[in-house]
Scaffold this active site. Sequence first.
Site, PDB file in Angstrom:
ATOM      1  N   GLU A  98     -13.408 -25.113  -9.426  1.00  0.00           N
ATOM      2  CA  GLU A  98     -14.089 -26.416  -9.480  1.00  0.00           C
ATOM      3  C   GLU A  98     -15.559 -26.260  -9.123  1.00  0.00           C
ATOM      4  OE1 GLU A  98     -12.515 -28.786 -10.734  1.00  0.00           O
ATOM      5  OE2 GLU A  98     -10.430 -28.835 -10.075  1.00  0.00           O
ATOM      6  N   GLU A 129     -16.559 -32.875  -9.945  1.00  0.00           N
ATOM      7  CA  GLU A 129     -16.158 -31.548  -9.472  1.00  0.00           C
ATOM      8  C   GLU A 129     -16.221 -31.495  -7.939  1.00  0.00           C
ATOM      9  OE1 GLU A 129     -14.579 -30.064 -11.495  1.00  0.00           O
ATOM     10  OE2 GLU A 129     -15.445 -30.566 -13.434  1.00  0.00           O
ATOM     11  N   HIS A 132     -13.045 -33.019  -6.813  1.00  0.00           N
ATOM     12  CA  HIS A 132     -11.925 -32.085  -6.981  1.00  0.00           C
ATOM     13  C   HIS A 132     -11.938 -31.015  -5.887  1.00  0.00           C
ATOM     14  CE1 HIS A 132     -11.980 -33.180 -11.549  1.00  0.00           C
ATOM     15  NE2 HIS A 132     -11.643 -34.187 -10.769  1.00  0.00           N
ATOM     16  N   TYR A 138      -8.542 -31.179   1.209  1.00  0.00           N
ATOM     17  CA  TYR A 138      -7.547 -32.106   1.753  1.00  0.00           C
ATOM     18  C   TYR A 138      -6.140 -31.498   1.681  1.00  0.00           C
ATOM     19  CZ  TYR A 138      -5.109 -36.672   2.166  1.00  0.00           C
ATOM     20  OH  TYR A 138      -4.311 -37.718   2.532  1.00  0.00           O
ATOM     21  N   GLU A 201     -12.224 -25.425 -18.712  1.00  0.00           N
ATOM     22  CA  GLU A 201     -11.606 -26.710 -18.364  1.00  0.00           C
ATOM     23  C   GLU A 201     -10.542 -27.109 -19.390  1.00  0.00           C
ATOM     24  OE1 GLU A 201     -15.480 -28.992 -17.825  1.00  0.00           O
ATOM     25  OE2 GLU A 201     -14.422 -29.502 -15.982  1.00  0.00           O
ATOM     26  N   GLU A 235     -10.562 -34.195 -16.003  1.00  0.00           N
ATOM     27  CA  GLU A 235     -10.842 -33.028 -16.858  1.00  0.00           C
ATOM     28  C   GLU A 235     -10.828 -33.412 -18.327  1.00  0.00           C
ATOM     29  OE1 GLU A 235     -12.140 -30.669 -15.478  1.00  0.00           O
ATOM     30  OE2 GLU A 235     -11.282 -30.583 -13.469  1.00  0.00           O
ATOM     31  N   HIS A 238     -14.100 -34.497 -19.086  1.00  0.00           N
ATOM     32  CA  HIS A 238     -15.076 -33.400 -19.088  1.00  0.00           C
ATOM     33  C   HIS A 238     -15.002 -32.607 -20.392  1.00  0.00           C
ATOM     34  CE1 HIS A 238     -14.700 -33.406 -14.406  1.00  0.00           C
ATOM     35  NE2 HIS A 238     -15.159 -34.531 -14.904  1.00  0.00           N
TER      36      HIS A 238
END
Length: 361
Positions: A98, A129, A132, A138, A201, A235, A238
């Site tokens: 990412e 990004e 992400h 997290y 991607e 994505e 993207h």
Amino acid sequence: MDKTFEIGSKQFVLDKDKAEEAFAAKSVINGRQTEAFNLLPLKYQWAYELYRTMKANHWEPEDIAMGKDIEQWQSDNQLTDAERWIIRMGIGYFSAAEGIVGDNILHVIRELVTAPELKLVLGRHAHEENIHADSLLYMISSLGINPHECEAMFEQIPTIKRKNEFVTRVSHALRRDVDLTIAENKKLLAKDIFVFGQCMEGTQFYGLFGMILSLYRQNKFTGIGQMFRYTLRDESNHIELLRNLFMDLIEENQEIWTEDFREELRETMREAVALEKEFIEDCLPVNSLGLSCEDFIRYIDYIADRRLEGVGLSPLNPGVENPFPWLAEMMDISKEQNFFEGRVTEYQKTSALEVVSDDEL
Ligand code: FE
Ligand code: MN
């Protein structure tokens, strides 16, 4: 004389001559250079519309509950080693991938394009990004995974290293002042946009996406699965952004669209696919999840050909079929836009702008 421009529900009145002059000075590359963000008049309407769609999809990792994932991760009997391994590979690969995408968007592509509306949507791309990358932090903190272990994976697993080198090889060549009036440099930029959007991607993300969503489908790692579904939705935008950008760049610089260059891009996709297949074999050392390694490999062939066709290139494996019809429901190209129908984020609800409808994309 004045001219009225309409953008979504907004109206703008511009001086006609000045507007036409500004419009004519816009191009993907080698256009008017200015620090002022002159969005109007919009030349690349799709870029502004996509920006709005992306904004309406905004999400934050903390919105997603991780309790069940933590419980499964810590239990002795709810998961197989193969399932844990897929999660480790997913977190290990995407943690760095990412960042590499965001860096290329911000420091290569966004630097080199000249039309402000293109810079606008690329800025949003880079921010997604960041989201992400943050979602991976997290996951790492929720499961209590050692971050150094993730970093080490990226540096020590050869199939991850090779995927990394494949993309950075192209972007590093553009990380300097490049004269984009030279055809070879235009090709280099077009190739970078193709490699990141369609090969990385668009194709190399899909092996793990498929594996993690198949765990999700079996009620395993539902928090992580949910984050990957949001990521996948991003994505798909993207891929579309970089596809449109690529098509417009070619349209405006047709001298680079030679038979040789088209073949070079197909060969580049062939390399991307080979690297992804090796990587899939590392992710699925034993057939698990009810999914076979062979099916995943065929799935990558199928996805890669859709990407090639999307930018006007001939497929590598004509006639190859999608071995995962159920996955198509969750993530296939035509359905990506509406698989969230049941869940509208708060961000979207509070957005004052109307959302671009699915079939416009
Ligand atoms: Fe991403
Ligand atoms: Mn992306």
